[in-house]
Design a protein around this motif. Structure first.
Motif, PDB file in Angstrom:
ATOM      1  N   ASN A 118       0.827  -1.443   0.124  1.00  0.00           N
ATOM      2  CA  ASN A 118      -0.122   0.455   0.272  1.00  0.00           C
ATOM      3  C   ASN A 118       0.967   1.276   0.051  1.00  0.00           C
ATOM      4  O   ASN A 118       0.297   2.741  -0.301  1.00  0.00           O
ATOM      5  N   VAL A 119       1.920   0.908   0.598  1.00  0.00           N
ATOM      6  CA  VAL A 119       3.131   2.302   1.280  1.00  0.00           C
ATOM      7  C   VAL A 119       3.908   1.914   0.422  1.00  0.00           C
ATOM      8  O   VAL A 119       4.877   0.955   1.094  1.00  0.00           O
ATOM      9  N   ILE A 120       4.853   2.733  -0.667  1.00  0.00           N
ATOM     10  CA  ILE A 120       5.826   2.152  -1.116  1.00  0.00           C
ATOM     11  C   ILE A 120       7.216   3.113  -0.430  1.00  0.00           C
ATOM     12  O   ILE A 120       6.967   4.734  -0.913  1.00  0.00           O
ATOM     13  N   LEU A 121       8.059   3.092  -0.024  1.00  0.00           N
ATOM     14  CA  LEU A 121       9.896   4.633   0.142  1.00  0.00           C
ATOM     15  C   LEU A 121      10.297   3.790  -0.821  1.00  0.00           C
ATOM     16  O   LEU A 121      10.807   2.978  -0.407  1.00  0.00           O
ATOM     17  N   ALA A 122      10.277   5.076  -1.596  1.00  0.00           N
ATOM     18  CA  ALA A 122      11.496   4.598  -2.708  1.00  0.00           C
ATOM     19  C   ALA A 122      12.872   5.726  -2.102  1.00  0.00           C
ATOM     20  O   ALA A 122      12.818   6.733  -2.350  1.00  0.00           O
ATOM     21  N   ASP A 123      13.936   4.976  -1.238  1.00  0.00           N
ATOM     22  CA  ASP A 123      14.711   5.587  -0.356  1.00  0.00           C
ATOM     23  C   ASP A 123      15.463   6.047  -1.114  1.00  0.00           C
ATOM     24  O   ASP A 123      16.138   4.935  -2.279  1.00  0.00           O
ATOM     25  N   GLU A 124      16.216   7.516  -1.905  1.00  0.00           N
ATOM     26  CA  GLU A 124      16.956   7.760  -2.472  1.00  0.00           C
ATOM     27  C   GLU A 124      16.875   7.215  -4.251  1.00  0.00           C
ATOM     28  O   GLU A 124      18.050   7.013  -4.197  1.00  0.00           O
ATOM     29  N   ILE A 125      15.366   7.850  -4.109  1.00  0.00           N
ATOM     30  CA  ILE A 125      14.909   6.915  -5.520  1.00  0.00           C
ATOM     31  C   ILE A 125      16.245   8.014  -6.518  1.00  0.00           C
ATOM     32  O   ILE A 125      16.213   7.419  -8.244  1.00  0.00           O
ATOM     33  N   ASN A 126      16.549   9.197  -6.777  1.00  0.00           N
ATOM     34  CA  ASN A 126      17.982   9.339  -7.746  1.00  0.00           C
ATOM     35  C   ASN A 126      19.445   8.474  -7.230  1.00  0.00           C
ATOM     36  O   ASN A 126      20.288   8.975  -8.217  1.00  0.00           O
ATOM     37  N   ARG A 127      19.256   7.685  -6.398  1.00  0.00           N
ATOM     38  CA  ARG A 127      20.505   6.791  -7.112  1.00  0.00           C
ATOM     39  C   ARG A 127      20.549   6.120  -7.424  1.00  0.00           C
ATOM     40  O   ARG A 127      21.397   5.139  -8.315  1.00  0.00           O
ATOM     41  N   THR A 128      19.200   5.489  -8.564  1.00  0.00           N
ATOM     42  CA  THR A 128      19.297   4.826  -9.150  1.00  0.00           C
ATOM     43  C   THR A 128      19.240   4.936 -11.156  1.00  0.00           C
ATOM     44  O   THR A 128      18.157   6.209 -11.075  1.00  0.00           O
ATOM     45  N   PRO A 129      19.578   4.399 -11.963  1.00  0.00           N
ATOM     46  CA  PRO A 129      19.158   4.752 -12.980  1.00  0.00           C
ATOM     47  C   PRO A 129      17.654   4.815 -14.126  1.00  0.00           C
ATOM     48  O   PRO A 129      16.937   4.756 -13.165  1.00  0.00           O
TER      49      PRO A 129
END
Length: 334
Positions: A118-129
């Protein structure tokens, strides 16, 4: 999870539940979070409006703790995904594996990834391509995942709360404008005032935090979404949201001079939609029966700061996006 159309009496009960729930939520969050009232309000508005949120702040400012605590309050399934340079799309959405049944037959079985929560924490999303960042696009917009030609719907309600670290930008992959636009708000978390920081230090080094108690359910959240969309808004207030969004677009008739100088790309129609929907949620949370101009103005910064692209001239002159939005609020007629 589907919600039937509510009667007038049910709508009234849901509205009252939202108004009373605000103080209860703040009381629960105060067990683990000190200060950051504006951040908490914007995050709650985002969730009550049914949108995704981008959270920007330096390390150690309790971004993860805030998101996980909110998930507990709403009794929602929570998953944290740590975005790294080697993260692949299948690590998020899931993949097919070959399984052998008891009778000896082999078949492909889809194993769901962490996105199925239900809740997704995309931690440091700008670290992935970008390829992996794009794996979130369909989920955020369509609330579904496509794998091997089959569509898998996500459980409702579904929220993506992504964090960005504004420092150590070397080796990061800035989110493209198309994906940034999918986030309802871009919420900034700053350092606490000295007195609040002292309170955090003393509290966390002396006692264990009290457990967070769930206050709502997923069905409640779905009803909140339906009730908020029915909050009335005057045509004049809606027109102000449209004017505010349109004023960010350089080169258009009536665009302010500072926008033509400092902005290379303005906000689209989704910005005005966000202002109106967020203002409806804010109105109910603050105990009002209709949307006011103050509701629109209060949400201008989190709505526009990730949808307006500054020009090289603005960067050379040291102009920030916050400066541009402040000038817009003082320039656009109400």
């Amino acid at each position: 999870m589907s919600i039937e159309i509510m009667s007038v009496e049910e709508e009234a009960r849901v509205v009252e539940q939202i108004r009373e729930g605000r103080e209860k939520i703040l009381a629960e969050l105060s067990k683990v979070i000190v200060g950051q009232q504006d951040v908490i309000e914007q995050l709650l508005i985002c969730l009550f409006a049914g949108g995704h949120c981008l959270i920007t702040g330096a390390p150690g400012l309790a971004k993860t703790l805030l998101v996980s605590s909110v998930a507990k309050i709403f009794h929602l399934n929570f998953q944290r995904i740590q975005f790294t340079p080697d993260l692949m799309p299948a690590d998020i959405t899931g993949t097919e594996i070959l399984e052998q049944s008891d009778d000896g037959h082999r078949r492909l079985q889809f194993v769901k990834g962490p996105i199925f929560a239900n809740v997704i924490l995309a931690d440091e999303i700008n670290r992935t391509p970008p390829k992996t960042q794009a794996a979130l696009l369909e989920a955020m917009q369509e609330h579904q995942v496509t794998a091997a030609g089959r569509r898998y719907p996500l459980e409702e309600p579904f929220f993506v709360l992504a964090t960005q670290n504004p420092i150590e930008m070397e080796g990061t992959y800035p989110l493209p404008e198309a994906q940034l636009d999918r986030f309802l708000f871009n919420v900034l978390i700053d350092y606490l005032p000295p007195e609040d920081e002292l309170s955090v230090v003393l509290r966390t080094t002396s006692t264990r935090p009290e457990p967070i108690e769930p206050l709502f359910s997923g069905e409640d959240v779905m009803r909140f979404h339906e009730a908020i969309r029915k909050v009335p808004i005057a045509d004049e207030v809606g027109a102000y949201a449209v004017r505010l969004s349109a004023a960010t677009r350089p080169g258009r008739v009536g665009a302010p001079d500072f926008v033509n100088q400092w902005v290379s790309w303005g906000a689209g129609t989704r910005a005005a939609q966000t202002l109106v929907l967020g203002a409806k949620a804010r109105a109910l949370l603050t105990g009002n029966a209709h949307v006011s101009l103050d509701d629109i103005r209060a949400l201008a910064h989190p709505t526009l700061r990730h949808r307006v692209l500054l020009s090289y001239k603005a960067e050379a002159e040291g102009v920030t996006i916050e400066d541009v939005i402040d000038q817009l609020l003082s320039t656009v007629e109400t």
